[in-house]
Design a protein around this motif. Sequence first.
Motif, PDB file in Angstrom:
ATOM      1  N   LYS A 103       0.857  -1.171   0.051  1.00 54.70           N
ATOM      2  CA  LYS A 103       0.173  -0.045   0.014  1.00 54.70           C
ATOM      3  C   LYS A 103       0.761   1.168  -0.058  1.00 54.70           C
ATOM      4  O   LYS A 103       0.636   2.244  -0.798  1.00 54.70           O
ATOM      5  CB  LYS A 103      -0.828  -0.067   1.153  1.00 54.70           C
ATOM      6  N   ARG A 104       2.065   1.292   0.709  1.00 48.60           N
ATOM      7  CA  ARG A 104       2.776   2.451   0.787  1.00 48.60           C
ATOM      8  C   ARG A 104       3.365   2.551  -0.518  1.00 48.60           C
ATOM      9  O   ARG A 104       3.593   3.725  -1.070  1.00 48.60           O
ATOM     10  CB  ARG A 104       3.935   2.144   1.988  1.00 48.60           C
ATOM     11  N   TYR A 105       3.892   1.510  -1.101  1.00 43.35           N
ATOM     12  CA  TYR A 105       4.506   1.652  -2.352  1.00 43.35           C
ATOM     13  C   TYR A 105       3.382   2.186  -3.469  1.00 43.35           C
ATOM     14  O   TYR A 105       3.900   3.210  -4.298  1.00 43.35           O
ATOM     15  CB  TYR A 105       5.104   0.261  -3.037  1.00 43.35           C
ATOM     16  N   ILE A 106       2.288   1.723  -3.498  1.00 41.64           N
ATOM     17  CA  ILE A 106       1.138   2.289  -4.530  1.00 41.64           C
ATOM     18  C   ILE A 106       1.091   3.622  -4.236  1.00 41.64           C
ATOM     19  O   ILE A 106       0.689   4.511  -4.921  1.00 41.64           O
ATOM     20  CB  ILE A 106      -0.107   1.370  -4.239  1.00 41.64           C
ATOM     21  N   LEU A 107       1.004   4.144  -2.835  1.00 45.92           N
ATOM     22  CA  LEU A 107       0.678   5.420  -2.459  1.00 45.92           C
ATOM     23  C   LEU A 107       2.003   6.313  -3.112  1.00 45.92           C
ATOM     24  O   LEU A 107       1.469   7.605  -3.413  1.00 45.92           O
ATOM     25  CB  LEU A 107       0.729   5.788  -0.973  1.00 45.92           C
ATOM     26  N   TYR A 108       3.336   5.778  -3.098  1.00 45.10           N
ATOM     27  CA  TYR A 108       4.462   6.603  -3.695  1.00 45.10           C
ATOM     28  C   TYR A 108       4.247   6.688  -5.256  1.00 45.10           C
ATOM     29  O   TYR A 108       4.250   7.902  -5.774  1.00 45.10           O
ATOM     30  CB  TYR A 108       5.590   5.856  -3.409  1.00 45.10           C
ATOM     31  N   VAL A 109       3.524   5.672  -5.886  1.00 45.11           N
ATOM     32  CA  VAL A 109       3.387   5.776  -7.286  1.00 45.11           C
ATOM     33  C   VAL A 109       2.179   6.771  -7.516  1.00 45.11           C
ATOM     34  O   VAL A 109       2.322   7.698  -8.460  1.00 45.11           O
ATOM     35  CB  VAL A 109       2.870   4.443  -7.935  1.00 45.11           C
ATOM     36  N   ILE A 110       1.079   6.945  -6.721  1.00 41.34           N
ATOM     37  CA  ILE A 110       0.274   7.737  -6.755  1.00 41.34           C
ATOM     38  C   ILE A 110       0.701   9.420  -6.589  1.00 41.34           C
ATOM     39  O   ILE A 110       0.184  10.263  -7.439  1.00 41.34           O
ATOM     40  CB  ILE A 110      -1.140   7.604  -5.973  1.00 41.34           C
ATOM     41  N   LEU A 111       1.499   9.356  -5.763  1.00 38.61           N
ATOM     42  CA  LEU A 111       1.905  10.913  -5.514  1.00 38.61           C
ATOM     43  C   LEU A 111       2.970  11.144  -6.646  1.00 38.61           C
ATOM     44  O   LEU A 111       2.937  12.415  -7.043  1.00 38.61           O
ATOM     45  CB  LEU A 111       2.847  10.854  -4.173  1.00 38.61           C
ATOM     46  N   HIS A 112       3.687  10.213  -7.170  1.00 42.58           N
ATOM     47  CA  HIS A 112       4.435  10.626  -8.278  1.00 42.58           C
ATOM     48  C   HIS A 112       3.651  10.718  -9.732  1.00 42.58           C
ATOM     49  O   HIS A 112       3.929  11.873 -10.483  1.00 42.58           O
ATOM     50  CB  HIS A 112       5.358   9.268  -8.752  1.00 42.58           C
ATOM     51  N   ILE A 113       2.463   9.929  -9.760  1.00 42.02           N
ATOM     52  CA  ILE A 113       1.593  10.417 -10.979  1.00 42.02           C
ATOM     53  C   ILE A 113       0.897  11.938 -10.696  1.00 42.02           C
ATOM     54  O   ILE A 113       0.885  12.427 -11.493  1.00 42.02           O
ATOM     55  CB  ILE A 113       0.418   9.319 -10.928  1.00 42.02           C
ATOM     56  N   LYS A 114       0.654  12.181  -9.419  1.00 41.26           N
ATOM     57  CA  LYS A 114       0.256  13.547  -9.198  1.00 41.26           C
ATOM     58  C   LYS A 114       1.156  14.650  -9.587  1.00 41.26           C
ATOM     59  O   LYS A 114       0.702  15.395 -10.129  1.00 41.26           O
ATOM     60  CB  LYS A 114      -0.170  13.778  -7.643  1.00 41.26           C
ATOM     61  N   THR A 115       2.470  14.139  -9.370  1.00 38.64           N
ATOM     62  CA  THR A 115       3.394  15.254  -9.732  1.00 38.64           C
ATOM     63  C   THR A 115       3.352  15.331 -11.218  1.00 38.64           C
ATOM     64  O   THR A 115       3.514  16.539 -11.661  1.00 38.64           O
ATOM     65  CB  THR A 115       4.768  14.888  -9.086  1.00 38.64           C
ATOM     66  N   SER A 116       3.263  14.310 -11.713  1.00 40.76           N
ATOM     67  CA  SER A 116       3.586  14.124 -13.386  1.00 40.76           C
ATOM     68  C   SER A 116       2.159  15.228 -13.892  1.00 40.76           C
ATOM     69  O   SER A 116       2.133  15.680 -14.742  1.00 40.76           O
ATOM     70  CB  SER A 116       3.597  12.817 -13.924  1.00 40.76           C
ATOM     71  N   TYR A 117       1.206  14.784 -13.308  1.00 40.22           N
ATOM     72  CA  TYR A 117      -0.193  15.553 -13.564  1.00 40.22           C
ATOM     73  C   TYR A 117      -0.082  17.049 -13.465  1.00 40.22           C
ATOM     74  O   TYR A 117      -0.426  17.950 -14.187  1.00 40.22           O
ATOM     75  CB  TYR A 117      -1.443  15.153 -12.808  1.00 40.22           C
ATOM     76  N   GLN A 118       0.403  17.476 -12.117  1.00 38.86           N
ATOM     77  CA  GLN A 118       0.596  18.851 -12.191  1.00 38.86           C
ATOM     78  C   GLN A 118       1.700  19.401 -12.898  1.00 38.86           C
ATOM     79  O   GLN A 118       1.364  20.737 -13.495  1.00 38.86           O
ATOM     80  CB  GLN A 118       1.192  19.355 -10.597  1.00 38.86           C
TER      81      GLN A 118
END
Length: 191
Positions: A103-118
């Motif tokens: 779950k922690r790893y997936i959250l890191y990926v989601i934050l990475h995706i959010k940075t890419s989105y921004q």
Amino acid sequence: MNDAFGQIYDVVKHLVNYLHQHNISIIKDIVVPSIALDKIVAIVGLYYVIKTFRFSNNLSKLNFISQLTQNHREIWSRIVEKELNERITDISADPKTLTKTEKRYILYVILHIKTSYQAHILKVKRLSQEEIKDMGNFLNYPLASQTWNEVKYWHEKKFVKFIEDAQCKAKLNKTSKKRILFSKFARFLKK
């Protein structure tokens, strides 16, 4: 003829003397009255400031893309090193068995995706359709999908819509029976 030239010469001479006495420059004050030398220098200076700003801005964008790539590589190297890949990208994985590490790893990926989105929204780095589909693909895996469904309420609506659109565009169909059977068969062969 000489008399006419003499008269013109006298008029020009008186005009030049008058201008000189009153400190008037022919080119600066008469020919181009609205474009003074200081204005030309200011315009040239402004041009170079804009050119330098654009160069600096492009350099900042390049630096950001480099950092984003480095972070992306780091995230995926963790998945390869710790072999989280087997469960996180397993189409038949049971979301009820999601571990804290996964779950922690997936959250890191989601934050990475959010940075890419921004970065995409701010036009620092445009995302291609393939990159958006890749994001959707990852978040369509059961464990990632479960985690996303738990945390999406913490994110702004535009980002949530972006992710949902990416999931729809993705080729991976989370309910595909063929994929589930193939995944189970691949795990059976590994045993």
